[in-house]
Design an enzyme around this catalytic site. Structure first.
Site, PDB file in Angstrom:
ATOM      1  CD  GLU A  32      -2.257   1.714   1.925  1.00 23.54           C
ATOM      2  OE1 GLU A  32      -2.140   2.847   1.481  1.00 23.54           O
ATOM      3  OE2 GLU A  32      -2.447   1.519   3.079  1.00 23.54           O
ATOM      4  CB  CYS A  34      -1.902   6.519   2.981  1.00 23.34           C
ATOM      5  SG  CYS A  34      -2.977   5.735   3.931  1.00 23.34           S
TER       6      CYS A  34
HETATM    7  P1  NAP Z   1       9.575   3.279   3.691  1.00 29.99           P
HETATM    8  O1  NAP Z   1      10.795   4.226   3.611  1.00 29.99           O
HETATM    9  O2  NAP Z   1       9.452   2.795   2.343  1.00 29.99           O
HETATM   10  O3  NAP Z   1       9.838   2.339   4.840  1.00 29.99           O
HETATM   11  C1  NAP Z   1       8.756   1.246   4.918  1.00 29.99           C
HETATM   12  C2  NAP Z   1       9.420   0.114   5.460  1.00 29.99           C
HETATM   13  O4  NAP Z   1      10.054  -0.741   4.374  1.00 29.99           O
HETATM   14  C3  NAP Z   1      10.530   0.073   6.342  1.00 29.99           C
HETATM   15  O5  NAP Z   1      10.582  -0.918   7.398  1.00 29.99           O
HETATM   16  C4  NAP Z   1      11.711   0.150   5.654  1.00 29.99           C
HETATM   17  O6  NAP Z   1      12.986  -0.415   6.399  1.00 29.99           O
HETATM   18  C5  NAP Z   1      11.456  -1.126   4.699  1.00 29.99           C
HETATM   19  N1  NAP Z   1      12.090  -0.703   3.235  1.00 29.99           N
HETATM   20  C6  NAP Z   1      11.937   0.411   2.419  1.00 29.99           C
HETATM   21  N2  NAP Z   1      12.782   0.128   1.366  1.00 29.99           N
HETATM   22  C7  NAP Z   1      13.384  -0.944   1.476  1.00 29.99           C
HETATM   23  C8  NAP Z   1      14.411  -1.640   0.719  1.00 29.99           C
HETATM   24  N3  NAP Z   1      14.888  -0.994  -0.452  1.00 29.99           N
HETATM   25  N4  NAP Z   1      14.725  -2.641   1.116  1.00 29.99           N
HETATM   26  C9  NAP Z   1      14.570  -3.315   2.237  1.00 29.99           C
HETATM   27  N5  NAP Z   1      13.500  -2.611   3.059  1.00 29.99           N
HETATM   28  C10 NAP Z   1      13.327  -1.342   2.535  1.00 29.99           C
HETATM   29  O7  NAP Z   1       8.443   4.182   4.081  1.00 29.99           O
HETATM   30  P2  NAP Z   1       8.225   5.064   5.507  1.00 29.99           P
HETATM   31  O8  NAP Z   1       9.750   5.312   6.001  1.00 29.99           O
HETATM   32  O9  NAP Z   1       7.464   4.561   6.290  1.00 29.99           O
HETATM   33  O10 NAP Z   1       7.397   6.221   5.153  1.00 29.99           O
HETATM   34  C11 NAP Z   1       7.878   7.207   4.327  1.00 29.99           C
HETATM   35  C12 NAP Z   1       7.046   7.242   2.810  1.00 29.99           C
HETATM   36  O11 NAP Z   1       6.066   6.362   2.991  1.00 29.99           O
HETATM   37  C13 NAP Z   1       5.826   8.558   2.907  1.00 29.99           C
HETATM   38  O12 NAP Z   1       6.869   9.478   2.336  1.00 29.99           O
HETATM   39  C14 NAP Z   1       5.020   8.196   2.131  1.00 29.99           C
HETATM   40  O13 NAP Z   1       4.812   8.323   0.883  1.00 29.99           O
HETATM   41  C15 NAP Z   1       4.922   6.729   2.282  1.00 29.99           C
HETATM   42  N6  NAP Z   1       3.760   6.151   3.181  1.00 29.99           N
HETATM   43  C16 NAP Z   1       2.691   5.708   2.738  1.00 29.99           C
HETATM   44  C17 NAP Z   1       1.462   5.314   3.449  1.00 29.99           C
HETATM   45  C18 NAP Z   1       0.423   4.713   2.929  1.00 29.99           C
HETATM   46  O14 NAP Z   1      -0.562   4.233   3.900  1.00 29.99           O
HETATM   47  N7  NAP Z   1       0.296   4.454   1.671  1.00 29.99           N
HETATM   48  C19 NAP Z   1       1.702   5.127   4.667  1.00 29.99           C
HETATM   49  C20 NAP Z   1       3.095   5.885   5.363  1.00 29.99           C
HETATM   50  C21 NAP Z   1       4.119   6.454   4.412  1.00 29.99           C
HETATM   51  P3  NAP Z   1      14.181   0.401   6.929  1.00 29.99           P
HETATM   52  O15 NAP Z   1      13.240   1.467   7.708  1.00 29.99           O
HETATM   53  O16 NAP Z   1      14.952  -0.249   7.773  1.00 29.99           O
HETATM   54  O17 NAP Z   1      14.612   1.093   5.685  1.00 29.99           O
END
Ligand code: NAP
Length: 504
Positions: free
Chosen positions: A263, A300
């Protein structure tokens, strides 16, 4: 706080330290050390989950319902401690964390009652037709079965309702699937305390401890190892488009690809139809500002884009929105990284051709104040990057010259979690033109309201075409979300004595 954090991972009932630690980065309160996750720990957790599946996957619906209710009870017991650590780590206000806890235990209890009813099994039966010509028909039953161990990536912005015991975990456990959670680095303490609640419920009911594990993060290889582990059968993820896409691609490249239910991002456009704009423009602008800035815009379903027809009413709408946004104070963002991404996203919009800055922000490191930009339908249609999500309280008003151009904007949208129509009765003809377009773009179309606040219920879809999600046939909120962790099996001509209990 009276709760004593171990700073460890929970691997199949054991609290396990790692080789190193990382320090949490709370918005306020003390930083704490947490063990860094490793691929070895992921392997231990996944193996234990597969072992647990051999009993848990064949448990009765009643047994699983009681387990879900026990988790809810254990979370309620730790209530104030959970609120305290959650508030410290995320900077979200206390009332929000209390409400989110209510939503989390509510989800668990909703899934308990949902599986007790049994409709989700979608049981079908074709009777045998032994005399059918030219060929007899065998007796065939169909039922949904759990798929095995599920990996869950908690969300940064919902430390409870979309994290350790959140919607993905509740749906998977309800289905009969053990869960391995990869903790979010933004709230490791909240993750640990909720894991204690789940652990207590497992012990109380004497379940196999591999039913649930929490591996804290700290390094990228944890998530990578988890989605590639051969015993993991599906992934639930809430987060960024970039992170989600990277993990989705890893799932697709496995020798045995598995579904990745990501999501991701959305700008949740609102269309203000002419009669509603002239009759209620001021009220809609005020409501928009409330929805746009709630939780520092870190939802989101945040409605980042408003589309309306140019004229005095559109000018009045922008003026009201600006005035209201000026009154919104600085809010703490979830992490330094999200605050930084917010600022750079705003710079990208501000520097785009045809964009006018109506209100710019003065936020410093982890704080956010709102931004408001305005552009034309023509500039929007020429620059798809204007439709990319900026996570935070940033609004973009798109003024179009005609109904025709509004319809074109709708047609140009990428996949969305939500699309909103503000309409009065005389707007019905235009709304009817927009509807077939919008329902192809979004998981949820709503009228005369705001999309933040996602009801957890039977009829909810929280998903949508890419990039809103990686699987447009699924939802991550509501009882239908259990469907992600089930697969249909046909049972042909089986003696009834060996059919699954739910079919006998
Ligand atoms: P994120 O950077 O995508 O991280 C989410 C999870 O995925 C974390 O546990 C992260 O681990 C892991 N992860 C991310 N990229 C990875 C990769 N390449 N390889 C392995 N693990 C990976 O998102 P976030 O920090 O939670 O939030 C930032 C962004 O998410 C926001 O700017 C927003 O756009 C989006 N968001 C969307 C929603 C929604 O409901 N659609 C909700 C919240 C956030 P690590 O932390 O260890 O890297």
């Amino acid at each position: 706080m009276t709760f004593e954090f171990t700073g460890k991972h929970l691997i199949a009932g054991e609290w396990v330290a790692g080789n190193g630690t990382f320090a949490s980065s709370p918005a306020h309160g003390p930083a704490r050390d947490f063990a860094v996750g490793t691929p070895d720990l992921v392997d231990r957790a996944a193996r234990a989950a597969e072992e647990a599946f051999l009993t848990y996957g064949y448990s009765t619906r009643e047994e699983r319902a009681v387990f879900l209710e026990a988790i809810a009870e254990e979370i309620d017991k730790l209530g104030d401690e959970i609120t305290e650590i959650g508030t410290q780590e995320t900077g979200l206000p206390q009332a929000r964390l209390v409400g989110e806890r209510g939503r989390t235990v509510g989800q668990l209890r909703l899934f308990a009652s949902h599986i007790r009813k049994g409709d989700y099994l979608d049981r079908r039966h074709d009777e045998a037709l032994p005399d059918r010509q030219p060929l007899p028909r065998p007796e065939i039953f169909l039922m949904q079965r759990p798929i095995g161990a599920v990996a869950v990536f908690g969300a940064s912005n919902f430390p409870l309702a979309f994290s350790t015991a959140g919607g993905d975990t509740a749906a998977a456990l309800a289905a009969g699937c053990p869960v391995v959670v990869k903790g979010h680095g933004a709230h490791p303490g909240t993750g640990e305390i909720v894991a204690h609640a789940i652990h207590a419920a497992i012990k109380r009911l004497g379940l196999h401890p591999g039913v649930f594990s929490l591996v804290q993060g700290g390094k990228r290889d944890v998530g990578e190892a988890l989605v590639q582990h051969p015993l993991i059968r599906a992934v639930g993820f809430t987060g960024s488009l970039a992170g989600g896409r990277a993990l989705f691609d890893l799932c697709a490249r496995r020798p045995d690809p598995i579904p990745f239910f990501g999501e991701l991002g959305s700008v949740n456009p609102m269309f203000l139809l002419p009669n509603a704009l002239s009759a209620r423009g001021e009220a809609i602008a005020k409501g928009w500002v409330g929805s746009l800035t709630m939780g520092a815009g870190q939802f989101c379903t945040n409605p980042g884009i408003a589309v309306l027809i140019e004229g005095p009413e559109s000018e009045a709408f922008v003026a009201t929105a600006k005035r209201e946004l000026e009154g919104v104070g600085a809010q703490t963002m979830l992490t330094d990284g999200i605050a930084e991404a917010y600022r750079s996203g705003a710079k990208r919009i501000e520097g785009s051709t045809g964009v006018q800055a109506v209100l710019t922000s003065t936020c410093d490191l982890r704080n956010a104040t709102p931004y408001l930009f305005a552009t034309t339908g023509k500039a929007w249609l020429e620059n798809h990057a204007l439709g990319e999500e900026v996570f935070g309280p940033l609004g973009l008003v798109v003024t179009v010259t005609s109904e025709e151009e509004m319809v074109k904007i709708a047609g140009s949208l990428a996949g969305q979690l939500t699309c909103t129509l503000h309409l009065n009765e005389p707007d019905t003809t235009l709304a009817r033109r927009l509807m077939p377009i919008l329902e192809r773009k979004a998981g949820r179309v709503l009228a005369n309201g705001f999309p933040t606040g996602v009801e957890v219920c039977d009829a909810m879809v929280h998903g949508g075409p890419y990039p809103a999600s990686t699987n447009f046939g699924a939802t991550s909120v509501g009882t239908l979300s259990i469907r992600r962790f089930l697969r249909p099996v046909s049972y042909q001509n089986l003696p009834h004595a060996i059919l699954p209990e739910d079919l006998r």
